[in-house]
Design an enzyme around this catalytic site. Structure first.
Site, short mmCIF file in Angstrom:
data_model
loop_
_atom_site.label_atom_id
_atom_site.label_comp_id
_atom_site.label_asym_id
_atom_site.label_seq_id
_atom_site.Cartn_x
_atom_site.Cartn_y
_atom_site.Cartn_z
N LEU A 193 0.85 -1.19 0.00
CA LEU A 193 0.00 0.00 0.00
C LEU A 193 0.89 1.24 0.00
O LEU A 193 1.93 1.25 0.65
CB LEU A 193 -0.88 0.02 1.25
N ASN A 219 -2.84 2.47 -11.70
CA ASN A 219 -2.77 1.04 -11.38
C ASN A 219 -3.65 0.27 -12.35
O ASN A 219 -4.62 0.82 -12.88
CB ASN A 219 -3.28 0.82 -9.94
N HIS A 225 -6.02 -3.14 -12.53
CA HIS A 225 -6.70 -4.07 -11.60
C HIS A 225 -7.53 -5.06 -12.42
O HIS A 225 -8.27 -4.65 -13.32
CB HIS A 225 -7.60 -3.28 -10.64
#
Ligand code: GRF
Length: 193
Positions: A94, A109, A111
């Site tokens: 994280l 990111n 995902h």
């Protein structure tokens, strides 16, 4: 000629998304991967970076007093590389609030689900478990939450009728490997034109 668009990739694992970025984007259309960072010294992603002649750096959690200190060291390194954008590609740590605020809208990111559905770990398993018929891939900006930042682009992937996990994983990864480099190219064009 305008200056290149500089990308840093952070990865913890095998780095197939990093490889797609290196193969499809690095050194083309003014986009350059200027560094690959990892929390794991043994990450295969680092080997892929070295093979492509890209600088690497490792920030193992055990070597720092806390996450904020480690994030700060990583932020300094990213800035020293002159990065315009940071792309997480299977980065399993994280990022703290200070890091996110420092690079607001400059960290993205990928995902393996259609967020906000199935955030967090094992998104493919979650989709199968939930009985979904469609899942997909999301590229999003990173904020302080887990997979909660603003969505940039999404692409659907149908879940196979036999619900075979390996088949679905392959389909999702194939979409990731197209969509992530495409999206970074789009952002690079927007920021360099
Ligand atoms: C990908 O499925 C990505 O969506 C997720 O982590 C996985 C990384 O795979 N965030 P790889 O290391 O790029 O092969």
């Amino acid at each position: 000629m305008s200056e290149s668009f500089k990308l840093v990739v952070l990865a913890s694992g095998t780095g197939t998304n990093l490889q797609a970025i290196l193969d499809r984007l690095h050194g083309r259309e003014g986009v350059e991967v200027v560094g690959v960072g990892s929390d794991r010294p043994g990450a295969k992603a680092l080997e892929r970076a070295r093979a492509a002649g890209v600088e690497t750096a490792v920030f193992p959690p055990a070597e720092y007093a806390d996450r904020a200190t480690r994030d700060a060291a990583m932020a300094e390194w990213i800035e020293s590389r002159g990065a315009d954008l940071v792309a997480l590609a299977g980065y399993m740590q994280l990022l703290g609030g200070e890091f996110v605020a420092r690079f607001r809208h400059r960290v993205i990111n990928v995902h393996p689900a259609l967020l906000p559905s199935f955030p967090g770990l094992d998104a493919i398993g979650q989709a199968l478990e939930a009985g979904a018929e469609v899942t997909g891939v999301t590229v999003h900006f990173v904020d302080e939450g887990v997979d909660t930042g603003p969505v940039i682009v999404q692409r659907e992937v149908a879940i196979p009728a036999d619900r075979d996990r390996a088949t679905l994983e392959e389909a999702v990864h194939a979409v990731e490997h197209e969509l992530y480099p495409e999206t970074i190219r789009m952002i690079a064009r927007g920021m360099t034109s």
